[in-house]
Enzyme design. Structure first.
Site, short mmCIF file in Angstrom:
data_model
loop_
_atom_site.label_atom_id
_atom_site.label_comp_id
_atom_site.label_asym_id
_atom_site.label_seq_id
_atom_site.Cartn_x
_atom_site.Cartn_y
_atom_site.Cartn_z
N SER A 27 0.71 -1.08 0.03
CA SER A 27 0.14 0.15 -0.09
C SER A 27 1.14 1.10 -0.04
CB SER A 27 -1.03 0.06 1.39
OG SER A 27 0.02 0.19 2.37
N LYS A 28 0.10 2.35 -0.47
CA LYS A 28 1.01 3.58 -0.12
C LYS A 28 1.75 3.79 1.15
CE LYS A 28 0.57 8.24 -1.72
NZ LYS A 28 0.84 9.18 -0.95
#
Length: 499
Positions: free
Chosen positions: A255-256
């Site tokens: 994920s970011k």
RNA sequence: GCCCCCAUCGUCUAGGGGACCAGGACGUAGCCCUUUCAAGGCUAAGACCGGAGUUCGAAUCUCCGUGGGGGCACCA
């Protein structure tokens, strides 16, 4: 079995919505390998139909990343080609034409529903659009009239209510899905641009793609793509869905937040970061290729040329794989050691220069590269490990010049003997200098380690360094003697205050 | 919740009915080499998710569980 002799036309089709991930790099790599192996074409296509998520400069970074990996494309937005344009926003009219075809063959319809209908009750929100849309079966003429009147609309696929569809993935076999679990997906947005599902089918068809490699995230909408192909009556490419990468702990995809955490600990999965972190493109290629693919039960070292020869879709692994950074370090070490000294030297040069060193002596750089080669896990640690070679002056920790369990006076005495010996030595090779130094240690009642440790610290200002003899040869007689006398001066200073 | 995919050491994997008391690599530990650090060599620990089948025989085939992952946008 995928033929190695029939030329494959493959495409890597990223969207310019952010930084380029290692995962994209791997997908591009597999595409490239298939194209090169079969003598086909590798096409770069930019899927930029989402104007809201478009990121300026992403396309450039992407191309740079691919070039850095060594993956060259035969057709693309920059180089052109016979099936262009290669940027989807430049193909808008084509999509509209084909979408209209779908409308006319009753495989799609104009939908005038507002994007989110707040008048719907909760249960209705979960109902399929197929069951709700009032214009699903509107005569085309009536729909055209509303469009002509300026009413905003989208085009949706008219998913059959019953039955099922079978789609085939080269590494997973047949996938059978009930149409009742599929819905009337939007094909063309109200801005007139197609969504991925429509564009990918049309482009792959028009560009005569023979093998479509994309990650398993596309599996859920794979049946829709099958339906669209059937609606057009087109033949499908061979579909290949390698699994996605999982984060290092194996718990889900990156994920970011994860990528940011990685950056914080000095790691990255962005293609654009590997170079300055000291990784070789050869190592990244080798590493990425082996996440989800293998050749046999023992071979792991590959360069691009090997992979072109040995890659096979059959050996792609369908299960998701966690990435392993220590393995990248391992491959980087292997590839650094596989480099010629000259090659390594030139790759090292920018790292020394960026660290502020002046590298104007090619012979010296070559020697430094040679001695550093087996000691480097990545190029970026070269200045820290070998910067002293390029420094005019070094400043060893005074304490480090004192031998283990020796007093300052003893160390000083030993240092002076070493100095005298070194001065008398014809050269610093291991053959000529090793034995005399050892004899000296024995004669004075010290350990060889005392002698070498003093020299190491005096010459490099480091506790850990390349071997002393090689180091002396590179530094040169003049500098060696200068650093030794500086060290002696320091010892004299210490001996005066605390003998 | 619904749909789809997947399932061998901590991680990446070999394995496609007997060749497997499961092989390799990374990592970990120990030893050797050694002037430090590496590199290299050797050794060790470490896995077939569970249960039913099929079969003379299953890590390998089938089914069911369970677990993990992915997807459910006018994003790709």
């Amino acid at each position: 079995m995928i033929s190695k002799t029939q030329p494959a036309r493959v495409r890597f089709a990223p969207s310019p919505t952010g930084r380029t991930h290692l995962g994209s790099g791997r997908t591009a790599l597999y595409n490239y390998l298939l194209a090169r192996q079969t003598g086909g074409q590798f096409i770069l296509r930019i899927e930029d139909t989402d104007r809201k998520r478009y990121v300026d400069g992403a396309e450039e970074e992407l191309m740079e990343g691919l070039r850095w990996l060594g993956l060259s494309w035969d057709e693309g937005p920059d180089v052109g080609g016979p099936r262009g344009p290669y940027r989807q926003t430049e193909r808008k009219e084509m999509y509209q034409k084909y979408a209209r075809e779908l409308i006319e063959s009753d495989h799609a319809y104009y939908c005038f529903c507002t994007q989110r209908d707040d008048t719907l009750s909760a249960p209705e929100q979960h109902q399929q659009h197929r069951e709700l849309c009032p214009t699903r079966d509107l005569p085309i003429a009536e729909a055209d009239a509303r469009i002509a009147a300026g009413e905003t609309h989208v085009i949706r696929f008219k998913m059959p209510r019953g039955g099922s569809i079978t789609v085939t993935d080269a590494i997973r076999g047949n996938i059978i899905v009930e149409n009742s679990t599929l819905d009337d997906y939007v094909l063309v947005k109200s801005d007139g641009l197609p969504v991925y599902h429509l564009a990918v089918v049309i482009d792959d068809h028009l560009m005569e793609i023979t093998h479509a490699i994309r990650t398993s995230e596309w599996l859920p909408t794979f049946p829709l793509h099958g339906h669209i192909y059937n609606a057009f009556g087109w033949e499908q490419p061979i579909w290949i869905h390698p699994s996605i990468f999982l984060k290092p702990d194996g718990k889900g995809k990156m994920s970011k937040r994860d990528t940011e955490a990685l950056l914080a600990e000095g790691k990255s999965i962005f293609l654009g970061d590997f170079e300055k972190m000291g990784y070789l493109p050869e190592a990244v290629v080798n590493w990425a290729a082996l996440i989800g693919w293998s050749f046999d039960d023992k071979t792991e070292f590959f360069i691009l040329e090997d992979l072109i020869e040995k890659f096979s879709v059959e050996k792609l692994n369908p299960s998701p794989a966690a990435i392993n950074f220590s393995k990248l370090d391992h491959f980087n070490g292997l590839h650094i050691r596989a480099l010629s000294i000259d090659d390594l030297a030139e790759r090292l040069r920018p790292f020394f220069e960026r660290a502020g060193y002046t590298v104007d002596n090619a012979k010296k750089l070559h020697q430094v590269a040679e001695v550093l080669q087996i000691r480097l896990a990545n190029l970026a640690e070269a200045p820290e490990k070998g910067g002293f070679f390029f420094k005019d002056e070094i400043h060893p920790e005074p304490e480090s010049l004192i031998g283990k369990k020796l007093s300052a006076n003893e160390s000083l005495e030993m240092a002076r003997h070493i100095q005298t010996l070194i001065q008398s030595l014809p050269d610093f090779s291991e053959d000529t200098a090793n034995q005399p130094l050892r004899h000296l240690a024995t004669k004075l009642g010290y350990k060889a380690g005392h002698v070498f440790s003093f020299l190491r610290n005096a010459l490099t200002a480091q506790q850990v360094s390349p071997p002393v003899f090689e180091t002396m040869t590179i530094i040169g007689r003049e500098k060696v003697l200068e650093r030794i006398s500086n060290a002696i001066a320091t010892l004299e200073e210490i001996a005066r205050t605390s003998p």
